[in-house]
Design a protein around this motif. Sequence first.
Motif, PDB file in Angstrom:
ATOM      1  N   HIS A 145       0.853  -1.192   0.000  1.00 40.34           N
ATOM      2  CA  HIS A 145       0.000   0.000   0.000  1.00 40.34           C
ATOM      3  C   HIS A 145       0.893   1.249   0.000  1.00 40.34           C
ATOM      4  CE1 HIS A 145      -2.978   2.955   1.250  1.00 40.34           C
ATOM      5  NE2 HIS A 145      -2.296   3.188   2.362  1.00 40.34           N
ATOM      6  N   HIS A 177       4.040   7.369   4.973  1.00 39.84           N
ATOM      7  CA  HIS A 177       2.806   7.942   5.545  1.00 39.84           C
ATOM      8  C   HIS A 177       2.145   7.063   6.607  1.00 39.84           C
ATOM      9  CE1 HIS A 177       0.552   5.387   2.725  1.00 39.84           C
ATOM     10  NE2 HIS A 177      -0.541   5.700   3.378  1.00 39.84           N
ATOM     11  N   ASP A 178       2.209   5.740   6.431  1.00 36.18           N
ATOM     12  CA  ASP A 178       1.535   4.842   7.390  1.00 36.18           C
ATOM     13  C   ASP A 178       2.516   4.127   8.301  1.00 36.18           C
ATOM     14  OD1 ASP A 178      -1.175   5.188   7.060  1.00 36.18           O
ATOM     15  OD2 ASP A 178      -1.369   3.688   5.459  1.00 36.18           O
ATOM     16  N   LYS A 181       1.594   2.525  11.535  1.00 36.41           N
ATOM     17  CA  LYS A 181       0.775   1.308  11.613  1.00 36.41           C
ATOM     18  C   LYS A 181       1.574   0.104  12.093  1.00 36.41           C
ATOM     19  CE  LYS A 181      -3.066   2.178   8.527  1.00 36.41           C
ATOM     20  NZ  LYS A 181      -3.650   1.867   7.216  1.00 36.41           N
ATOM     21  N   HIS A 232      -2.499  13.024   6.921  1.00 33.17           N
ATOM     22  CA  HIS A 232      -3.116  12.388   5.747  1.00 33.17           C
ATOM     23  C   HIS A 232      -4.534  11.860   5.991  1.00 33.17           C
ATOM     24  CE1 HIS A 232      -1.203   8.787   7.555  1.00 33.17           C
ATOM     25  NE2 HIS A 232      -2.151   8.096   6.941  1.00 33.17           N
ATOM     26  N   ASP A 261      -4.016   7.810  -1.079  1.00 35.36           N
ATOM     27  CA  ASP A 261      -4.303   6.830  -0.036  1.00 35.36           C
ATOM     28  C   ASP A 261      -5.729   6.274  -0.182  1.00 35.36           C
ATOM     29  OD1 ASP A 261      -3.735   5.513   2.472  1.00 35.36           O
ATOM     30  OD2 ASP A 261      -5.006   6.992   3.458  1.00 35.36           O
TER      31      ASP A 261
END
Length: 388
Positions: A145, A177-178, A181, A232, A261
Motif C-alpha cells: 500500500h 505515511h503509514d 501502523k 493524511h 491513499d
Amino acid sequence: MFVEDVFNEKGILLYSANTLIDGYHEIENLRNQGVSSLYINTTKGTDIADYKIEITTPEMLGELTEIGIEVLADYEKKLEQAFKVRQKTISTVRNMLSDARSGRMFSLQTIVKTVEDMVEMVLEEPDVYLRLGQIKEHCQSTYLHSINVSVLMTGFAAALGYSKAKIVEAGISGILHDIGKVKIPESLLKKDGALTRQEMDLIRQHPAMGIEIIKASSQKIPESSLKVIMQHHERINGSGYPRRLKSKQIDEMAIICTLADVYDSLTSGTDYRKPCLPQEALALIFQGSDEEYPRELVEHFTKMLGIYPVGSFVKLATGEMGIVIKINRTSLLTPQVMVLFDNNGERVQIPYVKNLAVSDREFDEKIECSLDPLIYQINPSEFVSNKM
Ligand SMILES: [Fe+2]
Ligand SMILES: [Fe+2]
C-alpha cells in the motif's frame, strides 16, 4: 474498396481485414491517423483508378511491422526497467517497516535512493510508471500500500508541476505515511466489520505513532513528509483525524497523499470487501469534492489517472473486452486497450492492443462500459505489470 492490415505509424493495427473504404474522406482520415500504406483487397470492391495511393509490398509491410514492434518493444523495455525498480523498492520498504516494527534503526538514506530512482522514471515516462501503481494484491499489506501510494504521489506531484526535489519528497512521504501502523496489531488492521471505540481510537493514533517512530530514529526527514504522516487523514471540512484540521490548515502534500491513499485503499480488496473498480473509486472521491477534498486537486487527480484509469477492465462498443494499459492525456475517453476477449466473448489467443484515440470508427471503437474483472477471472495486475 476493401482494405486489410492497416497499421498506423506506431505499428498499431487499426483494421485487420474486410474494412470498407467508400470515400476519399476516409482515405484522408487514414492519412491523418499516420497510415502511410495498406493492402487493398482487389478481389473485392470497385477500383478507384484516379486516386493515387501507395500499395505496400509484403517486404514493405514487414518493415513497417518491424518499426511498430520496435516502438512497442521500447515501451515494454521501459516497463521492465520500472518493474525492476519497483521490486527493489518492495524489498527496501519491507526491510524498513520490519526494522521500525522491532524498534531497530532503519536507514532513510536507502529509501531516498530508491525514491530518486523511481522519480527518474516518473519524469521520463509517467504512463509506464503509473501502470506500476496499479499492481494490486489481494489483501495487500502496508508495504505494498505504501509503495502504491508513493507511486501515485510522485505521479501526481509531477502532474502538478512540482520541482524534482519536491517530487522526491512526495515519494518519500508516500512510503512513510503509514509507518505508525507498525505499532498496531495486524489482526486489528485487517479486522472486518465494526470496530469498538477503543480499537478505533488505537487506529487513529497511527499518525502520531508515525511521528514518534521518526523522532526516535533521529532521521532527518523533509518537513512536508512529517506533515503528510500527521495530516493524511484530515479532511478540509474538519471531519478528519487526529486534529480535525480544516482547509488551509492542511498541507497540500498531505492532501496529495490523502487522495492517493483513499484511491489505493478503495481499489484494493480485503478478505471481506470487494475492491472498487478504478472509476468507481474516482467517482467516490469526486463525490467528496469541496467537502472532504479540494475540488481542484480532485480534478487534477482524475485527469492524471484518466476517466478509465490504467488497469480498468472495459467493454468496447464492438463487444471486445480488455484492459486499459495506457491513457491518452488529450482524450481520456479513448485510451489504449489490450483486448483479451473478442466480440463473441471468447478469450483471444494472442492479446492485441487497440489505440482508441487513433481510430476514426468513432462509434464502435468507443468504450461502452467498465466491467468487473473478477467476473471474467481476470487479474488486471497481471497485465499492467510486465508479465504479459
Ligand atoms: Fe493512514
Ligand atoms: Fe494509507
